[in-house]
Design a protein around this motif. Structure first.
Motif, PDB file in Angstrom:
ATOM      1  N   LEU A 104      16.618  79.851  15.978  1.00 20.29           N
ATOM      2  CA  LEU A 104      17.027  80.589  14.664  1.00 20.29           C
ATOM      3  C   LEU A 104      16.851  79.987  13.430  1.00 20.29           C
ATOM      4  O   LEU A 104      17.098  78.607  13.375  1.00 20.29           O
ATOM      5  CB  LEU A 104      18.730  80.898  14.851  1.00 20.29           C
ATOM      6  N   GLU A 105      16.606  80.909  12.352  1.00 12.06           N
ATOM      7  CA  GLU A 105      16.170  80.231  11.165  1.00 12.06           C
ATOM      8  C   GLU A 105      17.513  80.144  10.332  1.00 12.06           C
ATOM      9  O   GLU A 105      18.338  80.712  10.425  1.00 12.06           O
ATOM     10  CB  GLU A 105      15.328  81.331  10.565  1.00 12.06           C
ATOM     11  N   HIS A 106      17.454  78.993   9.467  1.00 14.37           N
ATOM     12  CA  HIS A 106      18.425  78.861   8.224  1.00 14.37           C
ATOM     13  C   HIS A 106      17.778  78.780   7.122  1.00 14.37           C
ATOM     14  O   HIS A 106      16.665  78.602   6.878  1.00 14.37           O
ATOM     15  CB  HIS A 106      19.619  77.545   8.644  1.00 14.37           C
ATOM     16  N   TYR A 154      10.024  94.920  18.156  1.00 10.50           N
ATOM     17  CA  TYR A 154       9.596  94.591  16.816  1.00 10.50           C
ATOM     18  C   TYR A 154       8.917  93.632  16.301  1.00 10.50           C
ATOM     19  O   TYR A 154       8.073  93.115  15.500  1.00 10.50           O
ATOM     20  CB  TYR A 154      10.544  95.020  15.736  1.00 10.50           C
ATOM     21  N   TYR A 155       9.193  92.285  17.362  1.00 10.78           N
ATOM     22  CA  TYR A 155       8.288  91.128  17.383  1.00 10.78           C
ATOM     23  C   TYR A 155       6.718  91.336  17.616  1.00 10.78           C
ATOM     24  O   TYR A 155       5.868  91.115  17.110  1.00 10.78           O
ATOM     25  CB  TYR A 155       8.961  90.057  18.217  1.00 10.78           C
ATOM     26  N   LEU A 156       6.926  91.996  18.865  1.00 13.27           N
ATOM     27  CA  LEU A 156       5.422  91.964  19.397  1.00 13.27           C
ATOM     28  C   LEU A 156       4.478  92.898  18.541  1.00 13.27           C
ATOM     29  O   LEU A 156       3.353  92.704  18.076  1.00 13.27           O
ATOM     30  CB  LEU A 156       5.553  92.379  20.849  1.00 13.27           C
ATOM     31  N   MET A 175       9.793  91.119   8.794  1.00 13.91           N
ATOM     32  CA  MET A 175      10.621  90.158   8.617  1.00 13.91           C
ATOM     33  C   MET A 175      10.205  89.080   9.908  1.00 13.91           C
ATOM     34  O   MET A 175      10.008  87.860   9.819  1.00 13.91           O
ATOM     35  CB  MET A 175      12.216  90.207   8.804  1.00 13.91           C
ATOM     36  N   GLU A 176      10.465  89.842  10.953  1.00 14.11           N
ATOM     37  CA  GLU A 176      10.031  89.010  12.379  1.00 14.11           C
ATOM     38  C   GLU A 176       8.712  89.230  12.879  1.00 14.11           C
ATOM     39  O   GLU A 176       7.959  88.141  13.258  1.00 14.11           O
ATOM     40  CB  GLU A 176      10.933  89.688  13.520  1.00 14.11           C
ATOM     41  N   GLY A 177       8.144  90.431  13.028  1.00 10.32           N
ATOM     42  CA  GLY A 177       6.504  90.573  13.484  1.00 10.32           C
ATOM     43  C   GLY A 177       5.744  89.833  12.515  1.00 10.32           C
ATOM     44  O   GLY A 177       4.901  89.181  12.819  1.00 10.32           O
ATOM     45  N   ALA A 184       6.747  76.835  13.962  1.00 10.23           N
ATOM     46  CA  ALA A 184       6.424  77.405  12.934  1.00 10.23           C
ATOM     47  C   ALA A 184       6.988  78.537  12.392  1.00 10.23           C
ATOM     48  O   ALA A 184       6.994  79.010  11.542  1.00 10.23           O
ATOM     49  CB  ALA A 184       4.760  77.672  13.131  1.00 10.23           C
ATOM     50  N   HIS A 185       7.256  79.620  13.326  1.00  8.05           N
ATOM     51  CA  HIS A 185       7.738  80.736  13.419  1.00  8.05           C
ATOM     52  C   HIS A 185       9.110  80.477  12.428  1.00  8.05           C
ATOM     53  O   HIS A 185       9.364  81.224  11.484  1.00  8.05           O
ATOM     54  CB  HIS A 185       8.197  81.524  14.408  1.00  8.05           C
ATOM     55  N   GLU A 186      10.057  79.707  12.931  1.00 11.50           N
ATOM     56  CA  GLU A 186      11.330  79.458  12.176  1.00 11.50           C
ATOM     57  C   GLU A 186      11.219  78.930  10.800  1.00 11.50           C
ATOM     58  O   GLU A 186      11.908  79.187  10.060  1.00 11.50           O
ATOM     59  CB  GLU A 186      12.353  78.743  13.233  1.00 11.50           C
ATOM     60  N   TYR A 187      10.125  78.027  10.675  1.00 12.92           N
ATOM     61  CA  TYR A 187       9.828  77.430   9.413  1.00 12.92           C
ATOM     62  C   TYR A 187       9.296  78.497   8.578  1.00 12.92           C
ATOM     63  O   TYR A 187       9.785  78.333   7.232  1.00 12.92           O
ATOM     64  CB  TYR A 187       8.642  76.373   9.638  1.00 12.92           C
ATOM     65  N   LEU A 188       8.526  79.404   8.901  1.00 12.79           N
ATOM     66  CA  LEU A 188       7.929  80.475   7.790  1.00 12.79           C
ATOM     67  C   LEU A 188       9.318  81.274   7.420  1.00 12.79           C
ATOM     68  O   LEU A 188       9.208  81.975   6.542  1.00 12.79           O
ATOM     69  CB  LEU A 188       6.808  81.240   8.321  1.00 12.79           C
ATOM     70  N   HIS A 189      10.091  81.333   8.108  1.00 16.66           N
ATOM     71  CA  HIS A 189      11.503  82.136   7.837  1.00 16.66           C
ATOM     72  C   HIS A 189      12.125  81.724   6.347  1.00 16.66           C
ATOM     73  O   HIS A 189      12.772  82.193   5.771  1.00 16.66           O
ATOM     74  CB  HIS A 189      12.340  82.186   8.978  1.00 16.66           C
ATOM     75  N   LEU A 190      11.759  80.247   6.373  1.00 18.45           N
ATOM     76  CA  LEU A 190      12.058  79.787   4.867  1.00 18.45           C
ATOM     77  C   LEU A 190      11.808  80.841   3.706  1.00 18.45           C
ATOM     78  O   LEU A 190      12.529  80.838   2.696  1.00 18.45           O
ATOM     79  CB  LEU A 190      11.522  78.635   4.648  1.00 18.45           C
TER      80      LEU A 190
HETATM   81 ZN   LIG Z   1      12.419  84.875  13.590  1.00 18.36          ZN
END
Ligand SMILES: [Zn+2]
Length: 597
Positions: free
Chosen positions: A241-243, A374-376, A304-306, A270-276
């Motif tokens: 999970l991103e914060h 919605y991710y894939l 947001m996710e995909g 990388a995914h969680e980091y890009l959520h920054l």
């Molecule tokens: Zn995510």
């Protein structure tokens, strides 16, 4: 504590083996009316009602510094009302069970105390915007890690500007292995809890540093003065999970070997980091402010996710952690998985975003037939959007440049993105009318013509050439079902729409006991199918609700186990140029027969 925040929590766990912590919530500045405290039902980034309030018990209240009790009434599953009895400061005490290391939760063990507060610390109704302090009473030899500033010692006390920041800032106390790296001159702490074996500290630091640098290059700047990667290693399934200034990931112990598992680790990181950037700061207006007591709806989760997922694989490429051949293999495999999901023709990306609460997070036997992730799909549609933009603008613009512009215009200042605004913003920054693209792929449920989009980059999508062994595989018949082991037998978990099992009348829950009259176990079923090519009529015997029945099935063709992207024979010079600007290497796509490195 004279200079403490008016709302402060103290958490202690004197007997950690019972996984329980005692929490004291002190509320100053109480008026004459009742005080209501509420535990969130969901946390941002994880869109389902979790009802973790079942972990709380024995909630009592007393005036601060005076014996109790004050009158406490539970009004709902997640809400309590305290009568302060004329006192200006009250203490609310309760016990909370914590035996799950996951975002939003508490994990109390003799080795550590992990506090990710969303489902652990209730908020005071009407006072979420005030500063909140949290103090941890833990063994003196432990170290405490969090991105919150420390405002007191003995016990270690940290301050959040408001409740939302508090629950967006995990805290780990224990004796983790830690490293600090400084990509782009910014301190990034790596906190590894649960002593995973098998990782190479130097390689890990180098890989994470390169990922951070690539992400900062992608968006042009860093949004934070510091960051913490929390990794917990357990024997259970993983999650992340991103914060706002950290992320919190859980992985199995085995994640560092083999390389494919480690690549997954890096991709999630990388995914969680890009959520920054994307979701923590470029964020849907519709969810602001977060109502943590009920579902919040946005049609933008796919972006947001995909899109974050699309950019995460690209980040590994830009960071030199994977090469173009590996990149293309991964993308082709995602297309294969997408095409294996009948629900793609029933649910649009927008609808999938809205329905996350009941579909993505509540997967069951019918989910693949009626919905799409919605991710894939969001990842693959972002890829097609990137190729479309690059094709239409001779690579002057891209998804990366468009998201960098979104960061500048909306993310940096925390201006939310409206539900119908994204298409216009992307159109404005690329100079394109994206209405048709959004109609087809975001709002629509038609097939995505991947071949055309890959053609823009001079690539063609096809199954790998058959070897002799693969030849045998290719003839294997298919029932069009998913199975799981159940007491040694194959139990049907999903019957795919349009497949042979559906046509013949197989059902989720059926336990397959015999194949054409011969006993078959879970392990033997795929072998039996290999011996029975498509078109063969077989008798499948199953226990359904404990009654034996035999169902004739005409086997279908197995979907391809693999797709490959290779050079298209018709690749034009423009397509080759697009490929080069997209993947950052001279035109040399791998032949589909080449192994990927
Ligand atoms: Zn995510």
């Amino acid at each position: 504590m004279p200079d403490g925040a008016a709302i402060r929590y103290e958490v202690r766990a004197p007997n950690p083996s019972d996984h329980r912590a005692g929490v004291v919530l002190t509320v100053d500045g109480v008026g004459p009316g009742p005080v209501e405290v509420v535990l969130p039902s969901w946390i941002p980034g994880s869109y389902w009602i979790q009802d973790k309030v079942r972990n709380l018990s024995d909630l009592r209240a007393n005036p601060t510094g005076a014996p109790g009790p004050l009158s406490v009434r539970r009004l709902a599953k997640d809400r309590w009302r305290v009568d302060p009895g004329g006192h200006g400061s009250i203490e609310i005490r309760y016990s909370v069970y914590g035996n799950e290391v996951r975002s939003g939760l508490l994990d109390v063990t003799p080795e550590h105390l992990f506090l990710s507060s969303g489902f652990v610390l209730p908020f005071v109704e009407g006072r979420r915007n005030e500063p909140h302090d949290v103090a941890l009473v833990v063994p003196p030899e432990w170290t405490v890690h969090t991105e919150l500033p420390e405002v007191g010692r003995h016990p270690s006390t940290f301050r959040a500007a408001d409740f939302d920041e508090l629950i967006d800032s995990p805290i780990d106390a224990g004796r983790p292995e830690t490293f600090t790296i400084h990509p782009a001159g910014i301190p990034h702490h790596i906190v590894l809890c649960g002593a995973a074996g098998g990782y190479e500290p130097h390689r890990l630091q180098e890989d994470l540093g390169k990922i951070v640098e690539a992400a900062i290059r992608m968006f042009g700047e860093s949004p934070v003065p510091g960051y913490t990667f929390f990794y917990h290693f357990t024997d259970g399934p993983g999650n992340g999970l991103e914060h706002a200034r950290s992320n919190s990931c859980v992985f199995p112990f085995t994640i560092f070997r083999p390389e494919s598992a480690y690549r997954y680790f890096l991709r999630v990181t990388a995914h969680e980091y890009l959520h920054l950037y994307n979701v923590k700061r470029i964020r849907p207006t519709a969810l602001q402010p977060f109502d943590l007591t009920r579902e919040g709806y946005t049609r933008l989760l796919w972006a947001m996710e995909g899109t974050t997922d699309y950019l995460s694989l690209l980040t590994l490429l830009r960071a030199g952690r994977i090469g173009p051949a590996r990149y293309l293999t991964t993308v082709a495999d995602e297309v294969r998985m997408y095409r294996d999901r009948p629900g793609r023709l029933h649910q649009s990306l927008e609808e999938s975003s809205l329905a996350a609460w009941v579909d993505f997070y509540r997967y069951f036997e019918e989910t693949p037939n009626r919905s799409i992730s919605y991710y894939l799909k969001g990842d693959l549609v972002s890829l097609c959007l990137d190729l479309h933009i690059r094709h239409e603008t001779a690579s002057q613009h891209s998804v990366e440049s468009a998201w960098r512009e979104l960061w500048r215009s909306h993310g940096r200042e925390l201006r939310g993105v409206g539900e119908d605004e994204l298409e216009r913003l992307l159109g404005r920054s690329t100079g394109l009318d994206l209405g048709r693209f959004f109609d087809d792929h975001v709002r629509g449920t038609g097939e995505v013509d991947f071949e055309t989009y890959f053609g823009f980059a001079g690539l063609s999508l096809e199954p790998p050439p058959k070897t002799r062994k693969a030849d045998d595989d290719a003839d294997a018949g298919s029932l069009g079902i998913d199975v799981e082991p159940s007491g040694g037998l194959a139990r049907i978990t999903v019957v795919r729409d349009g497949g042979p099992g559906r046509r013949a009348g197989l059902s989720p829950g059926d336990e397959i006991v015999a194949f054409d009259g011969g006993k078959v176990t879970f392990d033997q079923l795929s072998k039996a199918l290999e011996r029975a090519p498509a078109g063969t009529k077989v008798d499948v015997s199953v226990f359904r609700r404990s009654r034996l029945r035999t169902i004739p099935v005409v086997l279908g063709e197995a979907p391809p186990k693999e797709l490959r992207l290779g050079p298209a024979k018709s690749a034009t010079p423009d397509a080759k140029k697009l490929y080069e600007s997209w993947l950052g290497e001279a035109w040399s796509p791998p032949k589909p027969s080449e192994p990927t490195g």
